[in-house]
Design a protein around this motif. Structure first.
Motif, PDB file in Angstrom:
ATOM      1  N   ALA A  24     118.633 117.272  47.547  1.00 16.43           N
ATOM      2  CA  ALA A  24     117.376 117.522  48.259  1.00 16.43           C
ATOM      3  C   ALA A  24     116.657 118.780  47.762  1.00 16.43           C
ATOM      4  O   ALA A  24     115.550 119.067  48.210  1.00 16.43           O
ATOM      5  N   ARG A  25     117.258 119.518  46.845  1.00 22.45           N
ATOM      6  CA  ARG A  25     116.729 120.817  46.428  1.00 22.45           C
ATOM      7  C   ARG A  25     115.284 120.740  45.931  1.00 22.45           C
ATOM      8  O   ARG A  25     114.426 121.516  46.357  1.00 22.45           O
ATOM      9  N   ARG A  31     108.253 121.556  49.288  1.00 21.24           N
ATOM     10  CA  ARG A  31     107.706 121.777  50.634  1.00 21.24           C
ATOM     11  C   ARG A  31     107.612 123.262  50.943  1.00 21.24           C
ATOM     12  O   ARG A  31     106.631 123.720  51.536  1.00 21.24           O
ATOM     13  N   VAL A  32     108.612 124.031  50.549  1.00 21.28           N
ATOM     14  CA  VAL A  32     108.568 125.483  50.765  1.00 21.28           C
ATOM     15  C   VAL A  32     107.375 126.078  50.017  1.00 21.28           C
ATOM     16  O   VAL A  32     106.639 126.906  50.563  1.00 21.28           O
ATOM     17  N   THR A  33     107.162 125.649  48.796  1.00 24.79           N
ATOM     18  CA  THR A  33     106.041 126.160  47.994  1.00 24.79           C
ATOM     19  C   THR A  33     104.716 125.865  48.687  1.00 24.79           C
ATOM     20  O   THR A  33     103.847 126.748  48.794  1.00 24.79           O
ATOM     21  N   ALA A  97     116.067 116.194  58.634  1.00 25.91           N
ATOM     22  CA  ALA A  97     117.082 115.210  59.025  1.00 25.91           C
ATOM     23  C   ALA A  97     117.324 114.187  57.913  1.00 25.91           C
ATOM     24  O   ALA A  97     118.482 113.867  57.596  1.00 25.91           O
ATOM     25  N   ALA A  98     116.262 113.668  57.329  1.00 26.31           N
ATOM     26  CA  ALA A  98     116.392 112.648  56.290  1.00 26.31           C
ATOM     27  C   ALA A  98     117.108 113.167  55.046  1.00 26.31           C
ATOM     28  O   ALA A  98     117.736 112.393  54.319  1.00 26.31           O
ATOM     29  N   ASN A  99     117.021 114.478  54.816  1.00 30.58           N
ATOM     30  CA  ASN A  99     117.610 115.064  53.614  1.00 30.58           C
ATOM     31  C   ASN A  99     118.909 115.818  53.881  1.00 30.58           C
ATOM     32  O   ASN A  99     119.446 116.464  52.982  1.00 30.58           O
ATOM     33  N   GLY A 100     119.400 115.752  55.110  1.00 32.82           N
ATOM     34  CA  GLY A 100     120.656 116.418  55.431  1.00 32.82           C
ATOM     35  C   GLY A 100     120.586 117.928  55.338  1.00 32.82           C
ATOM     36  O   GLY A 100     121.575 118.594  55.033  1.00 32.82           O
ATOM     37  N   ILE A 101     119.411 118.477  55.605  1.00 27.09           N
ATOM     38  CA  ILE A 101     119.204 119.925  55.529  1.00 27.09           C
ATOM     39  C   ILE A 101     119.389 120.524  56.916  1.00 27.09           C
ATOM     40  O   ILE A 101     118.812 120.040  57.885  1.00 27.09           O
TER      41      ILE A 101
END
Length: 113
Positions: A24-25, A31-33, A97-101
């Motif tokens: 997911a990185r 998204r962070v950017t 949730a979808a990315n297990g974060i």
């Protein structure tokens, strides 16, 4: 608590810590950017950092920090991010949730030591 350990009433720091699976990185950093681009344009923004763990036993492998002039500017900045996410059709909780974060999100004030 002694007087010197009381929080400074000036700057406010938003510290978000994440456990991001390797798969997911790239999507997460995208998204962070985008989110930090919105934050940097807000009144009261001072600086930000996006940190990635490169050693040690901690579980959080990405940490973001945003410094604000004071707590009073944070509500408007949060609203701007919410509007940007809505305009992009982005649901932060669903994405995590979808990315297990997993996330640990909080505001901090500096201690006067």
């Amino acid at each position: 608590m002694t007087e010197s350990l009381l929080p400074d009433q000036g700057a406010l720091y938003r510290v978000d810590k994440f456990v991001v699976p390797p798969a997911a990185r790239a999507a997460f950093l995208e998204r962070v950017t985008a989110t930090h681009a919105v934050l940097r344009a807000q009144p009261g923004f001072v600086r930000d950092l996006v940190l990635e763990q490169n050693g040690g036993p901690g579980e959080f492998n990405v940490v973001t920090l945003v410094e604000w002039e004071n707590a009073g500017v944070v509500a408007a900045a949060s609203g701007a991010v919410a509007r940007a996410h809505a305009a992009a059709g982005f649901d932060r909780q669903a994405f995590l949730a979808a990315n297990g974060i997993r996330a640990d999100i909080a505001n901090y004030g500096a201690l006067a030591l």
